[in-house]
Design a protein around this motif. Sequence first.
Motif, PDB file in Angstrom:
ATOM      1  N   UNK A 162      57.050  45.406  60.341  1.00  0.00           N
ATOM      2  CA  UNK A 162      56.353  45.582  61.826  1.00  0.00           C
ATOM      3  C   UNK A 162      55.791  46.709  62.022  1.00  0.00           C
ATOM      4  N   UNK A 163      56.047  47.730  61.218  1.00  0.00           N
ATOM      5  CA  UNK A 163      55.499  49.298  61.384  1.00  0.00           C
ATOM      6  C   UNK A 163      53.976  49.281  60.423  1.00  0.00           C
ATOM      7  N   UNK A 164      53.824  48.190  59.696  1.00  0.00           N
ATOM      8  CA  UNK A 164      52.473  48.361  59.028  1.00  0.00           C
ATOM      9  C   UNK A 164      51.274  47.935  59.933  1.00  0.00           C
ATOM     10  N   UNK A 165      50.074  48.533  59.523  1.00  0.00           N
ATOM     11  CA  UNK A 165      48.837  48.380  60.491  1.00  0.00           C
ATOM     12  C   UNK A 165      48.578  46.655  60.718  1.00  0.00           C
ATOM     13  N   UNK A 166      49.237  45.941  59.780  1.00  0.00           N
ATOM     14  CA  UNK A 166      48.733  44.526  60.000  1.00  0.00           C
ATOM     15  C   UNK A 166      49.726  43.883  61.282  1.00  0.00           C
ATOM     16  N   UNK A 167      50.679  44.670  61.637  1.00  0.00           N
ATOM     17  CA  UNK A 167      51.396  44.366  62.811  1.00  0.00           C
ATOM     18  C   UNK A 167      51.055  45.380  64.131  1.00  0.00           C
TER      19      UNK A 167
END
Length: 154
Positions: free
Chosen positions: A55-60
């Motif tokens: 959830x810390x990735x750019x996709x989230x």
Amino acid sequence: MIIGHLPAGYLAACALDAPFDRDRVVFWSVLAGAVLPDLDMLRFFFVDHGAVHHHTYLTHDPTLWLGVLILGFLFTSRVLIGVGIGTMLHMLLDTVAGAISWGFGPLSVSGPIVTVPATQDHWVLSFVFHWTFTLELALCAAAAYVFLRRRGRA
């Protein structure tokens, strides 16, 4: 959210069928967008080996997907509109029990609405045995009902 994204996307796509005049491009784009952010699970498992929460990735990042949605409306791209709607739905659903960061910098608000405690040996089982999983089961049941109803079987 573990199993609820695609059923929720299906329900949203069905709800948008009338306003978009049964546009199959929008329909399938919403479905794709509903699961697209979780493609980062490949990186989570195979690159980061679970060390960094996905959830810390750019996709989230909801601002990314809001930008996609806005671009879709600006350029009247049915694909971008559908993907934007599906991914924003994904972000909303993940906010229930996952830490999704809404906003920018100091204006950012992050954190789940409900915390799922680690009650089992594996995090997936902790989610499955938590009451919030009933929301996912309800989404699955509603999507199954709508699917059968649209085909004249319910």
